[in-house]
Write a protein that holds these residues in place. Structure first.
Motif, short mmCIF file in Angstrom:
data_model
loop_
_atom_site.label_atom_id
_atom_site.label_comp_id
_atom_site.label_asym_id
_atom_site.label_seq_id
_atom_site.Cartn_x
_atom_site.Cartn_y
_atom_site.Cartn_z
N TRP A 1 -6.34 -1.47 -4.39
CA TRP A 1 -6.29 -2.16 -5.67
C TRP A 1 -7.01 -3.51 -5.59
CZ3 TRP A 1 -2.32 -1.95 -2.23
CH2 TRP A 1 -1.74 -3.15 -1.82
N PHE A 2 -7.50 -3.93 -6.77
CA PHE A 2 -8.10 -5.26 -6.91
C PHE A 2 -7.05 -6.24 -7.40
CE2 PHE A 2 -12.17 -2.90 -7.17
CZ PHE A 2 -12.89 -3.63 -6.24
N ASP A 3 -7.22 -7.50 -7.00
CA ASP A 3 -6.32 -8.55 -7.45
C ASP A 3 -7.16 -9.80 -7.69
OD1 ASP A 3 -4.24 -10.42 -7.85
OD2 ASP A 3 -2.90 -9.21 -6.63
N THR A 4 -6.66 -10.68 -8.57
CA THR A 4 -7.40 -11.91 -8.86
C THR A 4 -7.32 -12.91 -7.71
OG1 THR A 4 -5.44 -12.76 -10.01
CG2 THR A 4 -7.14 -11.71 -11.35
N ARG A 5 -6.34 -12.75 -6.84
CA ARG A 5 -6.26 -13.61 -5.66
C ARG A 5 -7.12 -13.02 -4.55
NH1 ARG A 5 0.00 -14.08 -4.43
NH2 ARG A 5 -0.27 -11.84 -4.69
N PRO A 6 -7.93 -13.84 -3.90
CA PRO A 6 -8.72 -13.32 -2.78
C PRO A 6 -7.78 -12.73 -1.72
CG PRO A 6 -9.45 -15.52 -3.38
CD PRO A 6 -8.18 -15.27 -4.14
N ASN A 7 -8.18 -11.62 -1.14
CA ASN A 7 -7.34 -11.04 -0.09
C ASN A 7 -7.46 -11.87 1.19
OD1 ASN A 7 -9.74 -10.31 1.17
ND2 ASN A 7 -9.72 -8.25 0.32
N LEU A 8 -6.64 -11.52 2.16
CA LEU A 8 -6.63 -12.29 3.39
C LEU A 8 -7.93 -12.16 4.17
CD1 LEU A 8 -2.99 -11.70 4.66
CD2 LEU A 8 -3.97 -13.77 3.70
N ARG A 9 -8.68 -11.12 3.88
CA ARG A 9 -9.96 -10.98 4.58
C ARG A 9 -10.90 -12.14 4.22
NH1 ARG A 9 -12.33 -7.65 7.62
NH2 ARG A 9 -10.59 -6.20 7.47
N ARG A 10 -10.89 -12.53 2.95
CA ARG A 10 -11.75 -13.65 2.57
C ARG A 10 -11.27 -14.93 3.25
NH1 ARG A 10 -14.02 -15.58 -3.30
NH2 ARG A 10 -14.93 -17.51 -2.57
N GLU A 11 -9.96 -15.12 3.29
CA GLU A 11 -9.42 -16.28 4.00
C GLU A 11 -9.83 -16.25 5.47
OE1 GLU A 11 -7.25 -19.79 4.66
OE2 GLU A 11 -7.84 -18.82 2.79
N MET A 12 -9.77 -15.05 6.04
CA MET A 12 -10.17 -14.91 7.44
C MET A 12 -11.65 -15.23 7.61
SD MET A 12 -11.81 -12.73 9.74
CE MET A 12 -11.86 -11.12 8.99
N GLU A 13 -12.49 -14.72 6.70
CA GLU A 13 -13.93 -14.97 6.80
C GLU A 13 -14.23 -16.46 6.68
OE1 GLU A 13 -16.30 -12.99 7.48
OE2 GLU A 13 -15.29 -11.05 7.39
N ASP A 14 -13.51 -17.15 5.80
CA ASP A 14 -13.71 -18.59 5.67
C ASP A 14 -13.32 -19.33 6.94
OD1 ASP A 14 -14.63 -18.22 3.12
OD2 ASP A 14 -12.71 -18.66 2.16
N ARG A 15 -12.23 -18.90 7.56
CA ARG A 15 -11.76 -19.58 8.77
C ARG A 15 -12.65 -19.28 9.97
NH1 ARG A 15 -5.32 -20.44 9.01
NH2 ARG A 15 -4.93 -20.73 6.78
N ARG A 16 -13.29 -18.14 9.98
CA ARG A 16 -14.15 -17.78 11.11
C ARG A 16 -15.22 -18.83 11.36
NH1 ARG A 16 -16.87 -12.20 10.56
NH2 ARG A 16 -17.75 -12.93 12.52
N ARG A 17 -15.68 -19.46 10.28
CA ARG A 17 -16.78 -20.42 10.40
C ARG A 17 -16.34 -21.71 11.09
NH1 ARG A 17 -16.98 -18.67 4.96
NH2 ARG A 17 -18.60 -17.10 4.61
N ARG A 18 -15.03 -21.89 11.25
CA ARG A 18 -14.55 -23.14 11.84
C ARG A 18 -14.70 -23.18 13.36
NH1 ARG A 18 -8.55 -23.38 9.05
NH2 ARG A 18 -9.17 -23.04 6.86
N PHE A 19 -14.83 -22.02 13.99
CA PHE A 19 -14.69 -21.95 15.44
C PHE A 19 -16.03 -22.11 16.14
CE2 PHE A 19 -11.18 -19.41 13.64
CZ PHE A 19 -10.13 -20.20 14.09
N ASN A 20 -16.00 -22.94 17.18
CA ASN A 20 -17.19 -23.26 17.96
C ASN A 20 -17.25 -22.40 19.22
OD1 ASN A 20 -18.26 -25.11 20.40
ND2 ASN A 20 -19.40 -25.58 18.53
N ASP A 21 -18.48 -22.05 19.64
CA ASP A 21 -18.63 -21.19 20.81
C ASP A 21 -17.99 -21.79 22.06
OD1 ASP A 21 -19.92 -19.25 19.41
OD2 ASP A 21 -21.91 -19.63 20.20
N CYS A 22 -18.41 -22.99 22.43
CA CYS A 22 -17.96 -23.57 23.70
C CYS A 22 -16.49 -23.96 23.68
CB CYS A 22 -18.82 -24.79 24.05
SG CYS A 22 -20.55 -24.37 24.39
N GLU A 23 -16.01 -24.48 22.55
CA GLU A 23 -14.65 -25.00 22.49
C GLU A 23 -13.61 -23.93 22.17
OE1 GLU A 23 -14.59 -28.17 19.72
OE2 GLU A 23 -16.05 -29.41 20.81
N ASP A 24 -13.99 -22.89 21.43
CA ASP A 24 -13.00 -21.91 20.96
C ASP A 24 -13.30 -20.49 21.43
OD1 ASP A 24 -11.62 -23.87 19.22
OD2 ASP A 24 -13.49 -23.81 18.08
#
Length: 704
Positions: free
Chosen positions: A267-290
């Motif tokens: 089903w579709f919902d107006t709230r972004p699913n957790l995958r979008r939240e996960m995709e947004d958070r993925r960009r925070r992590f650095n190769d050497c540090e994380d």
């Protein structure tokens, strides 16, 4: 007037009454008409077929073509029975197709069963208004669909989209624009990237079907979403591969931001699913540090072995230069590539030659494992996904994210799936085994550094055992070694240029240093090889030192378990045999000189000079025979310091006097006592008992 009828059409809800005055008037009319009303049953789904068809389409003249199309759909559903709802397998479903033609019955089912539950959606007028815009746009675009299906809805059209979301709560426009239909939608991008999907518009047809079946639902519903069989019913046409649409559905589940799934429903919902939240958070992590620290941690957990000491991403200065066998896991910054620059070999060679700034001595104790260059980017992406899911789950536990129970469970499942995928991805990425070696040249000297590379299977159950198996099969790590091979290496590299014996410990140490010598698993393999060759005269002789040309504790062709220390010598076989012959000759001469005369036997007299007169001697008196000595025993106390040399002297000076004579049986027993003013610690007790078991002591106990 008796023939007159008063027909009243009252508003369906208070919202349509507009104001408080309107609501009061509505209540009054409802009360009045309730006493005399004759209710008409609302239009049913089957009746709606005919109403919509009459108002939006002209009469169908080609009945045969209509029946052929409906028959093709009905037969298609029967042929793929496992992929469609059970109702499509009944003969009456063909009749429903005929009644609804040219609109698919699933469109009416969703509108009349799901959309009619919305407060301001009128069953007949709302359906007619929406379908009019849909049909007009499809007619303008020249649609070739055999039936107007849920997957046919032109939600890319602004008028159709606005009409659809008019009845829905706020927030649906970005859902349609980003995930469902349009030039900028993710579905369009996926179809452009994969021609399998693009040729039949599989992603968009699936997304439209899900939207039509799930948009009117709410989070309060116990069962939410559209089952896969109904999605396929609304998207697939006869002649198309059902598997393509199933693959498209799985791909959408991984890529879309507003699409949710659970219990095999979507089903579709107006709230972004957790995958979008996960995709947004993925960009925070650095190769050497994380990223790299998590890969290092997972690699360390993946190895359970007693063979190697494992060093994941360890600087060369922190890798000890000793006799232990070590597996060095190179960092992701130094991957292995079959083509192009090979950073893994450069890094491995640097670690092999140097420990920090000092030259490394025990080079033959290092083996390397490197990441695959092509798979490394996927591994880093998977690590970021795992870290993102982990941060979401942590925020849920700490109440930083306000999610419902379903989304909380989804986050937990996402983390578990990411961890499982990461485990597989690490195995698939770190698959290159790099083993250094050198070979002797035909004319003398050694080759340059050679790297043997092997792929480690990612499908094996035990990663460590698979690495050991590869090394053993390629003879790059020796677990069991025949003494004939040891003899060959001694002959080629040690017994030459006048050298007749070599320290046994020297060979072991040099095999740990030089890459042209065999790589033994540990010194126990070497000890076993020495013990296996002891019983033969073809490989080597043993001695525990040499003084003034005489070997101490010399043995050749006698079963023994030699003690590997700095005094043990390995003697070239021909030299050892010559030494045995010389010793036997010397002992025979000595025994001849010291042997007693038999009764009545005279020692040979010296021959008289020529011309002299011989004088007869009186006959000797018989001597009584001595008592025969048939048994010997002896005890001796040995100082613990220097016990090894003392044992060697006892063997050489005493035991060999008996073992050299045939028919003599010799037995030896050793008694050891040790006392301490303080209690023996557990480690010492355990080591002594294990060694006694290996040496086959008949008894060995500690007591208070």
């Amino acid at each position: 007037m008796p023939s007159a009828i008063l027909l009243a059409s009252l508003p369906h809800s208070e919202k349509e009454a507009v104001s408080k005055t309107g609501i009061q008037a509505l209540r009054t009319l409802e009360h009045y008409f309730a006493r005399v009303q004759a209710l008409w049953k609302p239009v049913g789904t089957e009746e709606a077929f005919e109403i919509v068809r009459r108002r939006l389409f002209s009469s169908i003249s080609d009945k045969a073509a209509m029946e052929a199309v409906c028959r093709e759909f009905a037969d298609f559903y029967v042929e793929n029975a496992g992929s469609f709802p059970q109702e499509t397998q009944e003969s009456r479903y063909y009749e429903r197709l005929i009644q609804a033609y040219p609109i698919h019955p699933e469109v009416f089912d969703r509108l009349y069963e799901d959309w009619s539950s919305l407060d301001n959606f009128q069953r007949t007028r709302g359906v007619l208004k929406l379908m009019a815009k849909v049909i007009h746009r499809l007619w303008r675009d020249g649609s070739k669909d055999a039936l107007l299906m849920p997957g046919s809805l032109p939600l890319y059209d602004p008028e159709t989209r606005n009409e659809a979301i008019y009845y829905l709560p706020q927030g649906w426009d970005p859902v349609l624009e980003k995930d469902v239909d349009g030039e900028r939608a993710e579905t369009t991008r996926l179809e452009s990237a994969d021609t399998r999907f693009g040729s039949v518009h599989a992603c968009r047809r699936v997304a439209r079907t899900i939207f039509l079946g799930s948009a009117p639902s709410t989070s309060e519903q116990m069962v939410r979403g559209v089952a896969q069989e109904r999605i396929l019913l609304g998207a697939v046409q006869p002649g198309q591969a059902v598997g393509t649409f199933k693959d498209a559905l799985r791909r959408l589940g991984d890529k879309l931001h507003y699409l949710n799934n659970g219990n095999e429903r979507y089903w579709f919902d107006t709230r972004p699913n957790l995958r979008r939240e996960m995709e947004d958070r993925r960009r925070r992590f650095n190769d050497c540090e994380d990223v790299f620290p998590l890969i290092r941690e997972r690699l360390r957990e993946s190895f359970a072995t007693n063979l190697f000491l494992v060093h994941p991403f360890t600087p060369s200065v922190d890798i000890p230069d000793d006799w232990s066998l070590r597996l060095v896991l190179l960092t992701p910054e130094a991957p292995y590539s079959r083509t192009g620059q090979n950073l893994a070999l450069d890094k491995a060679a640097e670690t092999l030659r140097y420990r920090g700034e000092q030259p490394r001595q025990k080079q033959n104790r290092l083996i390397f494992l490197a990441a695959d260059f092509d798979a490394l980017s996927r591994l880093k992406d998977q690590v970021r996904s795992c870290l993102a899911w982990q941060s979401i789950v942590s925020d849920i536990k700490e109440m930083h994210l306000n999610l419902d129970q379903f989304q909380s469970r989804e986050a937990t499942r996402g983390l578990e799936a990411a961890r499982d995928a990461l485990k597989r991805m690490i195995r698939e990425t770190y698959k290159w085994l790099l083993v250094p070696m050198q070979e002797p040249k035909a004319g003398g000297g050694l080759s340059e550094l050679i790297w043997e590379t092997f792929q480690v299977s990612a499908s094996s159950l035990n990663w460590s055992q698979e690495i050991e198996k590869v090394l053993a099969e390629e003879a790059l790590l020796i677990n069991n070694w025949s003494p004939i091979h040891l003899h060959r290496y001694l002959k080629d590299w040690f017994w030459k240029n006048g050298v007749e014996e070599v320290k046994a410990l020297d060979f072991w140490q040099k095999s740990c240093q030089y890459l042209y010598l065999p790589r033994l698993r540990d010194d126990m393999v070497y000890r076993n090889t020495l013990a296996a060759g002891a019983a033969s005269e073809d490989f080597f002789g043993f001695a525990y030192g040499k003084e003034e040309g005489k070997y101490k504790g010399f043995t050749l062709g006698a079963s023994t378990s030699p003690i590997l220390d700095d005094s043990l010598l390995l003697i070239e076989p021909s030299v050892a045999r010559a030494y045995v012959d010389a010793e036997r000759a010397a002992k025979a001469a000595a025994q001849a000189q010291s042997a007693p005369l038999a009764v009545g036997e005279d020692r040979p007299a010296a021959q008289a000079p020529a011309g002299s007169t011989s004088v007869s001697q009186p006959t000797s008196t018989p001597v009584a025979a001595k008592a025969e000595k048939r048994r010997f025993y002896a005890t001796v106390n040995i100082e613990p310091v220097g016990a090894k040399l003392a044992f060697a002297n006892i063997v050489e000076e005493v035991l060999q006097q008996f073992t050299a004579k045939p028919g003599v049986k010799v037995s030896i027993s050793v008694e050891i006592e040790a006392e301490s003013s303080e209690a023996f610690d557990d480690a010492l007790q355990r080591a002594v008992k294990e060694n006694c078991n290996v040496l086959k002591f008949s008894s060995a106990e500690f007591e208070s």
